[in-house]
Design an enzyme around this catalytic site. Structure first.
Site, PDB file in Angstrom:
ATOM      1  N   LYS A 127       0.868  -1.189   0.000  1.00 38.38           N
ATOM      2  CA  LYS A 127       0.000   0.000   0.000  1.00 38.38           C
ATOM      3  C   LYS A 127       0.894   1.224   0.000  1.00 38.38           C
ATOM      4  O   LYS A 127       2.029   1.164   0.480  1.00 38.38           O
ATOM      5  CB  LYS A 127      -0.881   0.016   1.257  1.00 38.38           C
ATOM      6  CG  LYS A 127      -2.115   0.866   1.102  1.00 38.38           C
ATOM      7  CD  LYS A 127      -3.211   0.100   0.381  1.00 38.38           C
ATOM      8  CE  LYS A 127      -4.392   0.970   0.046  1.00 38.38           C
ATOM      9  NZ  LYS A 127      -5.520   0.146  -0.422  1.00 38.38           N
ATOM     10  N   ASP A 175      -6.920   4.144  -4.644  1.00 34.42           N
ATOM     11  CA  ASP A 175      -7.608   3.983  -3.356  1.00 34.42           C
ATOM     12  C   ASP A 175      -8.244   5.351  -3.105  1.00 34.42           C
ATOM     13  O   ASP A 175      -8.467   6.106  -4.057  1.00 34.42           O
ATOM     14  CB  ASP A 175      -6.616   3.574  -2.248  1.00 34.42           C
ATOM     15  CG  ASP A 175      -7.316   3.134  -0.957  1.00 34.42           C
ATOM     16  OD1 ASP A 175      -7.771   1.982  -0.896  1.00 34.42           O
ATOM     17  OD2 ASP A 175      -7.433   3.942  -0.018  1.00 34.42           O
TER      18      ASP A 175
HETATM   19  P1  NDP Z   1     -13.117   7.441  -2.827  1.00 32.61           P
HETATM   20  O1  NDP Z   1     -12.114   8.482  -2.546  1.00 32.61           O
HETATM   21  O2  NDP Z   1     -13.625   7.270  -4.202  1.00 32.61           O
HETATM   22  O3  NDP Z   1     -14.391   7.631  -1.869  1.00 32.61           O
HETATM   23  C1  NDP Z   1     -14.254   7.727  -0.494  1.00 32.61           C
HETATM   24  C2  NDP Z   1     -15.592   8.137   0.088  1.00 32.61           C
HETATM   25  O4  NDP Z   1     -15.493   8.137   1.519  1.00 32.61           O
HETATM   26  C3  NDP Z   1     -16.000   9.547  -0.329  1.00 32.61           C
HETATM   27  O5  NDP Z   1     -17.404   9.610  -0.435  1.00 32.61           O
HETATM   28  C4  NDP Z   1     -15.481  10.380   0.842  1.00 32.61           C
HETATM   29  O6  NDP Z   1     -16.163  11.608   1.013  1.00 32.61           O
HETATM   30  C5  NDP Z   1     -15.788   9.461   1.996  1.00 32.61           C
HETATM   31  N1  NDP Z   1     -14.927   9.791   3.137  1.00 32.61           N
HETATM   32  C6  NDP Z   1     -13.575   9.679   3.211  1.00 32.61           C
HETATM   33  N2  NDP Z   1     -13.139  10.133   4.398  1.00 32.61           N
HETATM   34  C7  NDP Z   1     -14.223  10.552   5.079  1.00 32.61           C
HETATM   35  C8  NDP Z   1     -14.422  11.134   6.351  1.00 32.61           C
HETATM   36  N3  NDP Z   1     -13.394  11.374   7.170  1.00 32.61           N
HETATM   37  N4  NDP Z   1     -15.702  11.425   6.733  1.00 32.61           N
HETATM   38  C9  NDP Z   1     -16.749  11.180   5.913  1.00 32.61           C
HETATM   39  N5  NDP Z   1     -16.620  10.634   4.684  1.00 32.61           N
HETATM   40  C10 NDP Z   1     -15.380  10.330   4.273  1.00 32.61           C
HETATM   41  O7  NDP Z   1     -12.466   6.088  -2.284  1.00 32.61           O
HETATM   42  P2  NDP Z   1     -12.871   4.587  -2.619  1.00 32.61           P
HETATM   43  O8  NDP Z   1     -14.324   4.481  -2.861  1.00 32.61           O
HETATM   44  O9  NDP Z   1     -11.912   4.070  -3.617  1.00 32.61           O
HETATM   45  O10 NDP Z   1     -12.493   3.877  -1.233  1.00 32.61           O
HETATM   46  C11 NDP Z   1     -13.422   3.751  -0.164  1.00 32.61           C
HETATM   47  C12 NDP Z   1     -12.942   2.666   0.784  1.00 32.61           C
HETATM   48  O11 NDP Z   1     -12.849   1.423   0.073  1.00 32.61           O
HETATM   49  C13 NDP Z   1     -11.560   2.891   1.390  1.00 32.61           C
HETATM   50  O12 NDP Z   1     -11.542   2.302   2.681  1.00 32.61           O
HETATM   51  C14 NDP Z   1     -10.641   2.069   0.473  1.00 32.61           C
HETATM   52  O13 NDP Z   1      -9.451   1.677   1.129  1.00 32.61           O
HETATM   53  C15 NDP Z   1     -11.537   0.876   0.197  1.00 32.61           C
HETATM   54  N6  NDP Z   1     -11.237   0.101  -1.004  1.00 32.61           N
HETATM   55  C16 NDP Z   1     -11.153   0.685  -2.243  1.00 32.61           C
HETATM   56  C17 NDP Z   1     -10.919  -0.085  -3.355  1.00 32.61           C
HETATM   57  C18 NDP Z   1     -10.914   0.486  -4.726  1.00 32.61           C
HETATM   58  O14 NDP Z   1     -10.791  -0.299  -5.684  1.00 32.61           O
HETATM   59  N7  NDP Z   1     -11.061   1.785  -4.916  1.00 32.61           N
HETATM   60  C19 NDP Z   1     -10.682  -1.534  -3.243  1.00 32.61           C
HETATM   61  C20 NDP Z   1     -10.875  -2.065  -1.920  1.00 32.61           C
HETATM   62  C21 NDP Z   1     -11.123  -1.254  -0.856  1.00 32.61           C
HETATM   63  P3  NDP Z   1     -15.644  12.937   0.231  1.00 32.61           P
HETATM   64  O15 NDP Z   1     -16.041  12.733  -1.215  1.00 32.61           O
HETATM   65  O16 NDP Z   1     -16.353  14.059   0.884  1.00 32.61           O
HETATM   66  O17 NDP Z   1     -14.159  12.975   0.387  1.00 32.61           O
HETATM   67  O1  2IT Z   2      -7.729  -1.753  -0.981  1.00 36.93           O
HETATM   68  C1  2IT Z   2      -7.663  -2.231  -2.139  1.00 36.93           C
HETATM   69  O2  2IT Z   2      -7.765  -3.439  -2.347  1.00 36.93           O
HETATM   70  C2  2IT Z   2      -7.471  -1.304  -3.257  1.00 36.93           C
HETATM   71  N1  2IT Z   2      -7.434  -0.098  -3.049  1.00 36.93           N
HETATM   72  C3  2IT Z   2      -7.307  -1.826  -4.656  1.00 36.93           C
HETATM   73  C4  2IT Z   2      -5.890  -2.275  -4.886  1.00 36.93           C
HETATM   74  C5  2IT Z   2      -5.561  -2.696  -6.290  1.00 36.93           C
HETATM   75  O3  2IT Z   2      -4.377  -3.012  -6.488  1.00 36.93           O
HETATM   76  O4  2IT Z   2      -6.424  -2.749  -7.157  1.00 36.93           O
END
Ligand code: NDP
Ligand code: 2IT
Length: 455
Positions: A127, A175
């Site tokens: 990461k 992420d």
């Molecule tokens: P994004 O940045 O696209 O979205 C994150 C969301 O969470 C936004 O709506 C953001 O709000 C909100 N958020 C973040 N911090 C806060 C906070 N302190 N208070 C309130 N809302 C908050 O990220 P992802 O959707 O990619 O990731 C979301 C989660 O999923 C994370 O934990 C990530 O590690 C996990 N994840 C992501 C993967 C991926 O493929 N993208 C894969 C596996 C896990 P705002 O828009 O206002 O910032």
């Molecule tokens: O938390 C996760 O698994 C991710 N943000 C996606 C990682 C990836 O290599 O696609």
């Protein structure tokens, strides 16, 4: 009570990482479930597998200097935690957020090791990211960074990261706050320095080696996992009332898939608050949220008219009656009180889309109440799994159709579900996906480490 071996390793990790609460939480959550498998396999303790698993193979910390739109030099801290490469090249996302620090990235890297093992694909865990906030310009309060500021930041970040990654070494992805725009800039800079086109990042645009369904994969995979859990009780998602947190990549595609499967999604959220829509989000409204977040880059409060907006609130204690909850925002966003409310108001399933969104006492509440609870490392693994499929397509210089990738994703989510379910049952914890996912993910990595000697 855990065994002497687990307790000794945990005491040592706590002493050496006292200031890293998120990392300690993730390590405790895994190690405390491994006793049965450690007892049945004494070779793991002999080879000091736990002692080695909790220490990253390599941590890189570097300066990221860049120039903002006003001509001022800014400096951020960049990181890559290369945690474990026993079963494949390092693989895992990059997070840009002001909260990024070593504890957060070590917790995420540690989780990624087990998650990637669960996907059935050959990927190690890593990461990275930076304490850079694309949502707040450094010079104008209330304004986000411009595209060219984000580009210059990404170019500087990659100028250093370049030395440490490669298609057979370490393959980063997105992420939080790292999506298609950032991956594009990072890829462009890598290619320019390397003078070589390789699949060194995943989540790329479709025009330059990206995979169909990768943007959708984490959210869709979370929902496929939920379908598999419900099937063990001969139930489906049809008609289920669902709360989702977040409105980013994972949350929005989870919402889209749920609605397409006949469920009713009543909440999405962001830093500004929660938008509650009693009659359920339509696909059109979800599209408007996606557009707001990825094109206009605005706040959910701007869509307040579509329902009832709860400023600054999370979604867990709003609806009177819920069937399912999908935390898809960030770590520790759902605590014991939220869990008690959800159980009291009818929740039978919690499918973690984010990494470690439920606190330990929330997890305990769900397990006690026999809620179908899937830990993020199992139910959000569809994202990295589809990244693995993107790597395969890049290697064979082919592109697969949406239908092909989606079918593979579904198959992988079912395999993860079944492996976790069977591992839990094998060790006397039937229905406990926390134990099942940890054990199933651990065994493959531990066996690979034993086979490769003391390295
Ligand atoms: P994004 O940045 O696209 O979205 C994150 C969301 O969470 C936004 O709506 C953001 O709000 C909100 N958020 C973040 N911090 C806060 C906070 N302190 N208070 C309130 N809302 C908050 O990220 P992802 O959707 O990619 O990731 C979301 C989660 O999923 C994370 O934990 C990530 O590690 C996990 N994840 C992501 C993967 C991926 O493929 N993208 C894969 C596996 C896990 P705002 O828009 O206002 O910032
Ligand atoms: O938390 C996760 O698994 C991710 N943000 C996606 C990682 C990836 O290599 O696609």
């Amino acid at each position: 009570m855990s065994s002497k071996y687990v307790n000794e390793v945990l005491a040592d990790v706590r002493a050496k990482n006292a200031d890293q609460s998120e990392f300690l939480q993730a390590v405790e959550e895994v190690l405390m479930t491994l006793d049965p498998v450690l007892k049945a396999n004494p070779q793991y303790e002999e080879a000091a597998i736990l002692e080695r698993l909790v220490v990253p193979e390599r941590i890189l910390i570097f300066r990221v200097p860049w120039i903002d739109d006003k001509g001022k030099v800014r400096v951020n801290k960049g990181y890559r935690v290369q945690f474990n490469s026993a079963i494949g090249p390092y693989k895992g996302g990059l997070r840009f957020d002001p909260t990024v620090n070593l504890s957060i990235l070590k917790f995420l890297g540690f989780e990624q090791v087990f998650k990637n093992s669960l996907t059935t694909l050959p990927m190690g865990g890593a990461k990275g990211g930076a304490n850079f906030n694309p949502k707040q310009s450094p010079h104008t309060p209330g304004k986000r960074c411009s595209d060219s500021e984000v580009m210059r930041f990404c170019q500087s970040f990659m100028t250093e990261l370049f030395h440490h990654i490669g298609p057979n070494t370490d393959v980063p992805a997105g992420d939080m706050n790292v999506g298609g725009r950032e991956i594009g800039y990072l890829f462009g800079q890598y290619k320019r320095i390397a003078n070589e086109w390789t699949g060194v990042l995943t989540g790329k645009g479709l025009a330059f080696g990206g995979s169909l369904i990768r943007p959708e994969a984490t959210g869709y995979g979370d929902v496929y996992f939920a379908e598999n859990m419900l099937a063990t009780r001969k139930d489906t998602l049809e008609g289920k009332v669902c709360a989702i947190s977040g409105s980013g990549n994972v949350a929005s595609f989870a919402a889209q898939k749920l609605v397409r499967l006949g469920a009713k999604v009543v909440t999405l959220s962001d830093r500004s608050g929660t938008l509650y829509v009693k009659d359920g989000y339509t696909e059109k409204l979800i599209e408007a949220v996606m557009n707001l977040k990825t094109v206009k880059r605005g706040e959910l409060s701007e869509l307040a008219k579509a329902g009832k907006f709860f400023k600054g609130a999370n979604p867990w204690q709003i609806a009177d009656k819920l069937d399912c909850a999908f935390p898809c925002s960030r770590q520790n966003e759902l605590d014991g009180k939220d869990a008690a409310y959800l159980v009291k108001h009818g929740v039978i399933l919690v499918g973690e889309g984010a990494n470690m969104p439920s606190t330990p006492d929330a997890i305990e509440t769900f397990l006690k109440a026999k809620v179908l609870f899937s830990p993020g490392k199992a139910s959000n693994a569809g994202g990295v799994a589809t990244s693995g499929l993107e790597m395969s397509q890049n290697s064979e210089r082919m592109t697969w159709s949406s239908e092909q990738v989606d079918a593979k994703l579904k198959g992988i989510m079912k395999a993860i579900h079944d492996n976790a379910y069977e591992a839990a049952a094998k060790y006397g914890k039937k229905g406990n996906y926390v134990v099942g996912a940890n054990i199933a993910g651990f065994v493959k990595v531990a066996d690979a480490m034993v086979a490769q000697g003391i390295v």
